[in-house]
Design an enzyme around this catalytic site. Structure first.
Site, PDB file in Angstrom:
ATOM      1  N   ARG A 105     -32.273  19.384   6.613  1.00 60.80           N
ATOM      2  CA  ARG A 105     -31.417  19.754   7.737  1.00 60.80           C
ATOM      3  C   ARG A 105     -32.257  20.279   8.907  1.00 60.80           C
ATOM      4  O   ARG A 105     -33.240  21.015   8.711  1.00 60.80           O
ATOM      5  CB  ARG A 105     -30.449  20.851   7.283  1.00 60.80           C
ATOM      6  CG  ARG A 105     -29.374  21.246   8.289  1.00 60.80           C
ATOM      7  CD  ARG A 105     -28.436  20.120   8.579  1.00 60.80           C
ATOM      8  NE  ARG A 105     -27.181  20.561   9.180  1.00 60.80           N
ATOM      9  CZ  ARG A 105     -26.276  19.727   9.665  1.00 60.80           C
ATOM     10  NH1 ARG A 105     -26.480  18.413   9.620  1.00 60.80           N
ATOM     11  NH2 ARG A 105     -25.153  20.167  10.177  1.00 60.80           N
ATOM     12  N   GLY A 142     -19.063  10.511   8.951  1.00 59.65           N
ATOM     13  CA  GLY A 142     -17.763  10.890   9.512  1.00 59.65           C
ATOM     14  C   GLY A 142     -17.569  12.363   9.781  1.00 59.65           C
ATOM     15  O   GLY A 142     -16.443  12.851   9.708  1.00 59.65           O
ATOM     16  N   SER A 158     -23.342  21.846   7.585  1.00 56.93           N
ATOM     17  CA  SER A 158     -23.080  20.413   7.558  1.00 56.93           C
ATOM     18  C   SER A 158     -21.867  20.124   6.683  1.00 56.93           C
ATOM     19  O   SER A 158     -21.433  20.971   5.898  1.00 56.93           O
ATOM     20  CB  SER A 158     -24.306  19.690   6.987  1.00 56.93           C
ATOM     21  OG  SER A 158     -24.012  18.334   6.751  1.00 56.93           O
ATOM     22  N   SER A 159     -21.336  18.913   6.835  1.00 59.53           N
ATOM     23  CA  SER A 159     -20.273  18.440   5.933  1.00 59.53           C
ATOM     24  C   SER A 159     -20.785  17.316   5.048  1.00 59.53           C
ATOM     25  O   SER A 159     -20.000  16.715   4.302  1.00 59.53           O
ATOM     26  CB  SER A 159     -19.100  17.914   6.759  1.00 59.53           C
ATOM     27  OG  SER A 159     -18.581  18.934   7.558  1.00 59.53           O
ATOM     28  N   THR A 207     -23.150   9.575  11.720  1.00 60.42           N
ATOM     29  CA  THR A 207     -23.898   9.740  10.464  1.00 60.42           C
ATOM     30  C   THR A 207     -23.849   8.457   9.629  1.00 60.42           C
ATOM     31  O   THR A 207     -23.113   7.531   9.935  1.00 60.42           O
ATOM     32  CB  THR A 207     -23.355  10.966   9.681  1.00 60.42           C
ATOM     33  OG1 THR A 207     -23.338  12.101  10.523  1.00 60.42           O
ATOM     34  CG2 THR A 207     -24.144  11.275   8.435  1.00 60.42           C
TER      35      THR A 207
END
Ligand code: GLY
Length: 608
Positions: free
Chosen positions: A117, A509, A488-489, A425
C-alpha cells in the site's frame, strides 16, 4: 454459509464429487457473454492443468502463462502479469501504484500476504485535505502516495518467487515495445480522462497522440515505459526508492507539468526523496474466518477487505439457511452492518488500534446477526462493539433501534453515506503446477490515477491518498498522518477446504470490491452457482447507505421482491470486474474472468 453444489440452470449431466464439493464437467461450462468483438484467444473461462491465470487483459494473462511455461511459479507469473497490466491497463495499475497480495504457499502449506500500500509523505497531517474539494484533490500532486508496487514485487519475488525482478519484467517490456491493440475499454477510459490528461504535457503526449484518444484497433506502444522497466530491472528498486527515478517522481509530484494555458488548479504534493527511501512493503498475517467448513483468508488492515468480507460471512453463517429473496436480503443487511463497523474501526494498524480479532469473531458475528430482521433495517446502521463481550439476541438491540448514532460516540464521517464508487483498480489470480496460488489486487486508485505521467518515463502517478478521510472528522480511523497508509477496500481472497486451496477471487471497484467478493462467495457457496456463473451474476452493493447500488439486471430480477422488504436501489451500469479460479479436483483448475463487464477478461491454463 452452507455449501451447495452447482444446481439449477447449470446442473451438470453427471455430478463428480471432488474434495467434498460438486463440480461441473468441462462440457457443462456455461456460455457466458458475447463472443463478438473479443480478441482472438480472449476467453473468460478456461479449464485444465499445470497452472492457470485470469486477468482483465489477454496480454497480461499471456505474460503470466509464459512465465509459468518457462518454469516460473505463481508469484513470478503474478509479478509479470502485474507489470504487463502497467502497460495495457495503465489507468488501473502501474509501478507508481500499490496493491495487496494474498498467497497460498503449497510447500509451506500456509497463507501469507504482502502489503504494498502507498504511504502518506511525512509532511502530511490530519488536516492536509481539509476544505479541498474532492474533485480538486483527485488531479493533484497532493494525492500521490509514496508508491508501493515496486517494493512489493521485489519482496514478493525474494520471499516466494524464483525469478529476479529483471526477468519478471521481461514480458511487460516486450509488450510495451511491441505494443498492444487498443480495445474499446482502453479508448473509453482514455476519452473519459481526456479533459485532465490534456492539462499535463507529459500525459497528453503519451495518451492523447494527435490530441485524441487512440483509435480502437490501433497499436499502442510505450517505449518510455519499456526503457523504465529495463532500467529498473538493471538497477533494482533503489533506483526508485531514493535514486534518479525517485528524484524525477518527486519533482513531478511537487511541480506537475501543467500545460501552458490550462486553467486547472493543480495542488503540488508533499513527497520528498526521503519518503521514498523510507518506504517498505510489509508481510502481514492474513485475516481468517471459518464458515461452514471453509477457511476464508483475506487482506488485513490497512485494507478493510479481509475484515469486512470476513465479518459479513460470519453474520451470514450465524443467520443460517435461507431462500433466494431472504438470502439476498440477508446479504445486503450483513454487508450494511459490516460496513458500519469498517467505517468506524478500520485504518492503518500502525496508527489505529483496529479490533480485528473482535470484528472476525463468531461471538461478534452472532451479536450483529441479531440485528437482521425480516425487513431492511433503518439507515444508517450503527457500528457494534467488537470488544470480546457479546450479548445473546434477546438482550441485543432489536433491528432498527439504532437511535442517534452521534449519541453513541460515532463520528460524523462513520455515519455518512459512502460516496458512489467507480470502476478503478484491477485484480488477477494465478496458480502454478505446484499448487501455489496468488490473488493480487493492484491499483493507482482512480481510473487514470492523478492524471500525471512522470515526463519521459511512461507511467502515471497514483492518487491513492484520496482514500483517506478528508475531514474534519475527529476520531475517524482513516484520517491522514505522516507515513500512514490510507484504508483500502481491496479484498484478494483465498478459500481453503480441508487445508487445501479451493478457490481464489477478487475484484476492482473501490469500496464495491468488498461487496463483489462477498456476493461471489455467497453465489458460489450459498446459492449453488458454478464460479463462472457466480462471477457473471448481476451485482448489488450495500455499504450502509439508504439505497443499495445495483446493476440494472439485479434490479430487474430482484428489485420488486426486495423493495417489499424495504430495500431501495440506485442503478449503476456495472459493479466490479472480478477474476477467480477454482480447483475442481485431481489437479484440474478452472480460471474465470468476466464475460462482459469492462469488456470481458482473459482466462488461460497451461495445459487445456
Ligand atoms: N483505491 C482502492 C482501494 O484501495 O480500495
Amino acid at each position: 454459509m452452507r455449501i451447495k453444489g452447482h444446481q439449477g440452470a447449470l446442473a451438470p449431466l453427471a455430478l463428480i464429487l471432488v474434495t467434498g464439493l460438486v463440480s461441473p464437467p468441462a462440457h457443462a461450462l456455461p456460455e457466458l457473454g458475447p463472443k463478438v468483438g473479443r480478441e482472438p484467444g480472449k476467453v473468460p473461462v478456461a479449464e485444465g492443468y499445470g497452472g492457470a491465470v485470469a486477468t482483465v487483459d489477454l496480454d497480461a494473462s499471456r505474460a503470466a502463462l509464459k512465465i509459468l511455461r518457462q518454469g516460473g511459479n505463481a508469484m513470478d507469473a503474478a509479478v509479470a502479469a502485474a507489470a504487463t497490466l502497467g502497460v495495457t491497463e495503465p489507468y488501473s495499475a502501474g509501478l507508481a501504484g500499490g496493491g495487496f497480495i494474498v498467497y497460498y504457499d503449497a510447500r509451506r502449506k500456509g497463507v501469507f500476504t504482502i502489503d504494498g500500500r502507498e504511504t502518506a509523505p511525512r509532511a502530511m497531517t490530519a488536516t492536509s485535505f481539509e476544505g479541498i474539494p474532492f474533485a480538486e484533490a483527485v488531479t493533484s500532486g497532493l494525492s500521490a502516495g509514496v508508491p508501493g508496487s515496486v517494493a512489493q514485487w521485489d519482496l514478493a519475488l525474494r520471499r516466494f518467487g524464483t525469478l529476479p525482478l529483471r526477468q519478471a519484467l521481461g514480458p511487460a517490456i516486450e509488450v510495451a515495445e511491441r505494443g498492444f491493440v487498443v480495445d474499446q475499454t482502453f479508448r473509453d477510459q482514455t476519452a473519459d480522462n481526456a479533459d485532465r490528461f490534456k492539462d499535463f504535457t507529459s500525459t497528453s503526449r503519451l495518451y492523447l497522440p494527435g490530441g485524441q484518444p487512440p483509435a480502437v484497433g490501433s497499436t499502442f506502444r510505450n517505449p518510455d515505459l519499456a526503457a523504465t522497466y529495463r532500467e529498473l530491472g538493471r538497477r533494482g528498486p533503489s533506483w526508485l526508492y531514493g535514486g534518479t527515478l525517485g528524484a524525477e517522481l518527486v519533482a513531478t509530484v511537487k511541480r506537475p507539468p501543467v500545460t501552458t494555458g490550462s486553467s486547472r488548479v493543480v495542488r503540488p504534493g508533499l513527497m520528498e526523496l526521503s519518503d521514498l527511501r523510507a518506504y517498505r512493503a510489509l508481510e502481514r498475517p492474513p485475516t481468517h474466518v471459518s464458515v461452514k467448513g471453509l477457511d476464508v483468508y483475506g487482506m488485513a488492515p490497512p485494507s478493510s477487505g479481509g475484515s469486512t468480507v470476513g465479518e459479513a460471512l460470519g453474520i451470514l453463517a450465524a443467520l443460517g439457511e435461507d431462500g433466494e429473496t431472504t438470502g439476498l436480503h440477508r446479504y445486503l443487511e450483513a454487508s450494511r452492518l459490516a460496513f458500519a463497523d469498517r467505517n468506524a474501526f478500520v485504518g492503518d494498524p500502525a496508527y489505529v488500534d483496529v479490533p480485528l480479532e473482535g470484528l472476525l469473531s463468531e461471538g461478534f458475528a452472532k451479536e450483529r446477526a441479531c440485528l437482521v430482521g425480516p425487513v431492511a433495517m433503518p439507515n444508517p446502521a450503527a457500528p457494534g462493539s467488537p470488544d470480546g463481550t457479546y450479548e445473546p439476541c434477546s438482550a441485543a438491540s432489536p433491528a432498527g433501534a439504532s437511535g442517534d448514532l452521534r449519541d453513541k460516540g460515532v463520528t460524523e464521517q462513520a455515519v455518512q453515506e459512502e460516496k458512489p464508487e467507480g470502476p478503478e483498480t484491477t485484480h488477477l489470480v494465478v496458480t502454478d503446477r505446484w499448487g501455489d496460488v496468488v490473488a493480487y489486487n493492484i491499483t493507482i486508485e482512480q481510473t487514470g490515477g492523478n492524471g500525471i505521467v512522470v515526463p519521459g518515463r511512461g507511467f502515471l502517478l497514483n492518487n491513492q491518498l484520496t482514500d483517506f478521510t478528508f475531514g474534519p472528522a475527529p476520531g475517524d480511523p482513516n484520517l491522514p498522518a505522516p507515513g500512514k497508509r490510507p484504508r483500502s477496500s481491496m479484498a484478494p481472497t483465498i478459500v481453503l477446504k480441508d487445508g487445501r486451496p479451493l478457490l481464489a477471487v477478487g475484484s476492482p471497484g473501490g469500496a464495491t470490491i468488498i461487496t463483489t467478493v462477498l456476493q461471489i462467495l455467497v453465489n458460489r457457496f450459498d446459492r449453488g452457482m458454478a464460479l463462472p456463473e457466480a462471477l457473471a451474476a448481476p451485482r448489488a452493493s450495500q455499504r450502509n447507505a439508504a439505497a443499495t447500488q445495483a446493476e440494472p439486471a439485479f434490479i430487474d430480477r430482484y428489485g420488486t421482491a426486495l423493495a417489499a422488504l424495504g430495500h431501495a436501489f440506485t442503478s449503476t451500469p456495472e459493479i466490479g470486474a472480478a477474476t477467480g479460479l477454482e480447483f475442481l479436483g485431481r489437479g484440474r483448475v478452472q480460471a474465470v474472468a468476466e464475460p462482459v463487464r469492462r469488456g470481458g477478461g482473459s482466462a488461460l491454463v497451461v495445459s487445456p
